[in-house]
Design a protein around this motif. Sequence first.
Motif, PDB file in Angstrom:
ATOM      1  N   GLU A 138       0.776  -1.295   0.019  1.00 17.73           N
ATOM      2  CA  GLU A 138       0.009  -0.121   0.157  1.00 17.73           C
ATOM      3  C   GLU A 138       0.601   1.349  -0.026  1.00 17.73           C
ATOM      4  N   ARG A 139       2.260   1.314   0.594  1.00 16.34           N
ATOM      5  CA  ARG A 139       2.978   2.254   0.562  1.00 16.34           C
ATOM      6  C   ARG A 139       3.330   2.531  -0.848  1.00 16.34           C
ATOM      7  N   ILE A 140       3.591   1.763  -1.660  1.00 15.46           N
ATOM      8  CA  ILE A 140       3.837   1.839  -2.989  1.00 15.46           C
ATOM      9  C   ILE A 140       2.485   1.981  -4.130  1.00 15.46           C
ATOM     10  N   HIS A 141       1.466   2.308  -3.216  1.00 20.02           N
ATOM     11  CA  HIS A 141       0.549   2.665  -3.923  1.00 20.02           C
ATOM     12  C   HIS A 141      -0.301   1.451  -4.942  1.00 20.02           C
ATOM     13  N   MET A 142      -0.094   0.356  -4.313  1.00 23.00           N
ATOM     14  CA  MET A 142      -0.758  -0.781  -4.984  1.00 23.00           C
ATOM     15  C   MET A 142      -2.109  -1.003  -4.198  1.00 23.00           C
ATOM     16  N   ARG A 143      -3.168  -1.304  -5.256  1.00 25.58           N
ATOM     17  CA  ARG A 143      -4.572  -1.302  -4.482  1.00 25.58           C
ATOM     18  C   ARG A 143      -4.955  -2.886  -4.354  1.00 25.58           C
ATOM     19  N   ARG A 144      -5.642  -3.116  -3.023  1.00 19.38           N
ATOM     20  CA  ARG A 144      -6.095  -4.545  -2.967  1.00 19.38           C
ATOM     21  C   ARG A 144      -7.304  -4.782  -3.863  1.00 19.38           C
ATOM     22  N   GLU A 145      -7.257  -5.860  -4.709  1.00 18.87           N
ATOM     23  CA  GLU A 145      -8.316  -6.273  -5.546  1.00 18.87           C
ATOM     24  C   GLU A 145      -8.918  -7.406  -5.278  1.00 18.87           C
ATOM     25  N   GLY A 146      -8.360  -8.002  -4.494  1.00 17.89           N
ATOM     26  CA  GLY A 146      -8.997  -9.348  -4.118  1.00 17.89           C
ATOM     27  C   GLY A 146      -8.506  -9.991  -2.769  1.00 17.89           C
ATOM     28  N   TYR A 147      -9.709 -10.730  -2.089  1.00 15.67           N
ATOM     29  CA  TYR A 147      -9.582 -11.636  -0.855  1.00 15.67           C
ATOM     30  C   TYR A 147      -9.949 -12.597  -1.110  1.00 15.67           C
ATOM     31  N   LEU A 148      -8.912 -13.572  -1.579  1.00 13.53           N
ATOM     32  CA  LEU A 148      -9.353 -15.094  -1.880  1.00 13.53           C
ATOM     33  C   LEU A 148      -9.334 -16.042  -0.513  1.00 13.53           C
ATOM     34  N   LEU A 149     -10.332 -16.745  -0.496  1.00 11.60           N
ATOM     35  CA  LEU A 149     -10.340 -17.734   0.829  1.00 11.60           C
ATOM     36  C   LEU A 149      -9.759 -19.040   0.487  1.00 11.60           C
ATOM     37  N   LYS A 150      -8.971 -19.214   1.428  1.00 14.01           N
ATOM     38  CA  LYS A 150      -8.446 -20.775   1.531  1.00 14.01           C
ATOM     39  C   LYS A 150      -8.071 -21.225   0.064  1.00 14.01           C
ATOM     40  N   ASN A 151      -7.373 -20.506  -0.896  1.00 16.03           N
ATOM     41  CA  ASN A 151      -7.229 -20.606  -2.100  1.00 16.03           C
ATOM     42  C   ASN A 151      -5.951 -21.685  -2.536  1.00 16.03           C
ATOM     43  N   LYS A 152      -4.973 -21.772  -1.259  1.00 17.93           N
ATOM     44  CA  LYS A 152      -3.752 -22.234  -1.684  1.00 17.93           C
ATOM     45  C   LYS A 152      -3.235 -23.001  -0.326  1.00 17.93           C
ATOM     46  N   TYR A 153      -2.247 -23.709  -0.488  1.00 15.01           N
ATOM     47  CA  TYR A 153      -1.591 -24.121   0.786  1.00 15.01           C
ATOM     48  C   TYR A 153      -0.106 -24.058   0.486  1.00 15.01           C
ATOM     49  N   LEU A 154       0.815 -23.638   1.652  1.00 15.90           N
ATOM     50  CA  LEU A 154       2.290 -23.631   1.325  1.00 15.90           C
ATOM     51  C   LEU A 154       3.049 -24.630   2.027  1.00 15.90           C
ATOM     52  N   LYS A 155       2.124 -25.067   3.053  1.00 17.68           N
ATOM     53  CA  LYS A 155       2.615 -26.251   3.751  1.00 17.68           C
ATOM     54  C   LYS A 155       1.675 -27.088   4.204  1.00 17.68           C
ATOM     55  N   VAL A 156       2.096 -28.318   4.523  1.00 13.01           N
ATOM     56  CA  VAL A 156       1.179 -29.482   4.997  1.00 13.01           C
ATOM     57  C   VAL A 156       1.366 -29.667   6.577  1.00 13.01           C
ATOM     58  N   ASN A 157       0.478 -30.088   7.350  1.00  4.84           N
ATOM     59  CA  ASN A 157       0.665 -30.433   8.804  1.00  4.84           C
ATOM     60  C   ASN A 157       1.249 -31.787   8.943  1.00  4.84           C
ATOM     61  N   GLY A 158       1.427 -32.311  10.075  1.00  5.95           N
ATOM     62  CA  GLY A 158       2.135 -33.534  10.561  1.00  5.95           C
ATOM     63  C   GLY A 158       1.527 -34.618   9.820  1.00  5.95           C
ATOM     64  N   ARG A 159       0.364 -34.742   9.554  1.00  9.74           N
ATOM     65  CA  ARG A 159      -0.538 -35.916   8.862  1.00  9.74           C
ATOM     66  C   ARG A 159      -0.463 -35.820   7.295  1.00  9.74           C
ATOM     67  N   GLY A 160       0.265 -34.565   6.685  1.00  4.95           N
ATOM     68  CA  GLY A 160       0.439 -34.333   5.324  1.00  4.95           C
ATOM     69  C   GLY A 160      -1.032 -33.951   4.913  1.00  4.95           C
ATOM     70  N   LYS A 161      -1.497 -33.212   5.778  1.00  5.81           N
ATOM     71  CA  LYS A 161      -2.867 -32.503   5.061  1.00  5.81           C
ATOM     72  C   LYS A 161      -2.616 -31.018   4.700  1.00  5.81           C
ATOM     73  N   PRO A 162      -3.195 -30.467   3.875  1.00  6.47           N
ATOM     74  CA  PRO A 162      -2.919 -29.161   3.458  1.00  6.47           C
ATOM     75  C   PRO A 162      -3.354 -28.116   4.690  1.00  6.47           C
ATOM     76  N   ILE A 163      -2.218 -27.225   4.844  1.00  2.20           N
ATOM     77  CA  ILE A 163      -2.649 -26.095   5.762  1.00  2.20           C
ATOM     78  C   ILE A 163      -3.367 -24.963   4.771  1.00  2.20           C
ATOM     79  N   TRP A 164      -4.479 -24.915   4.614  1.00  2.00           N
ATOM     80  CA  TRP A 164      -5.059 -23.905   3.551  1.00  2.00           C
ATOM     81  C   TRP A 164      -4.979 -22.154   4.170  1.00  2.00           C
ATOM     82  N   SER A 165      -4.454 -21.475   3.185  1.00  4.33           N
ATOM     83  CA  SER A 165      -4.421 -19.971   3.823  1.00  4.33           C
ATOM     84  C   SER A 165      -5.140 -19.303   2.580  1.00  4.33           C
TER      85      SER A 165
END
Length: 181
Positions: A138-165
């Motif tokens: 926002e300091r460099i004047h980029m606009r927030r255009e979207g808020y995607l819910l649980k669209n991806k996971y970067l890591k998995v938990n101890g049981r290999g299940k996605p940690i959605w973010s």
Amino acid sequence: MPTLETERLTLRKFSAEDWKDLYEYLSQDKVVQYEPYDAFSEEECHEEAKKRAKQDFFWAVCLKENQKVIGNLYFQQQEPKEFLTWEISYVFNPLYCGKGYATESCREILNYGFDKLGAHRIVARCNPPNTSSWKLLERIHMRREGYLLKNKYLKVNGRGKPIWSDTYEYGILRDEWLRIK
Ligand SMILES: CC(C)(COP(=O)(O)OP(=O)(O)OC[C@H]1O[C@@H](n2cnc3c(N)ncnc32)[C@H](O)[C@@H]1OP(=O)(O)O)[C@@H](O)C(=O)NCCC(=O)NCCS
């Protein structure tokens, strides 16, 4: 890939010798917590610096005064190419955070993208809890255009299940950049 200069910084291609500076920040869990990878070992930083030295989308951000690498930018054109859209992201050494260096380097790369590469649009994505990241956008004047819910996971938990973010999407158009420049 040119070398760019700002008041306090040099932005340049990585070299294999940069591994030590990379290790200083990529080895920290808190630095990579929102990245799609885990903290790097020394050996991995050797490999990473060598890899980045052959790529033209990672920029080493160095202090002008001593050429220390204090962070990096990623700036890559998206597909399809004719849409003239580039994505920006960044990771900085916490020792050099809170001084405006990330803002200064991102402004320069936006300038480079619009002025020299002819970008029509520049986009970024970040995790909503990563406040320092979206404040920077926002300091460099980029606009927030979207808020995607649980669209991806970067890591998995101890049981290999996605940690959605969730994801905030940001953008800035060439016309907007020209207006605020
Ligand atoms: C995201 C990240 C680069 C932001 O770093 P940052 O230090 O907040 O950003 P800057 O270097 O631009 O510094 C801005 C801060 O310095 C302050 N500042 C001091 N001097 C300044 C100056 N000359 N110009 C601008 N800001 C200045 C600002 O007020 C701001 O502080 P605030 O957040 O308390 O308001 C950093 O937190 C990081 O590397 N995080 C880990 C990796 C990551 O999550 N990447 C994003 C993935 S989407």
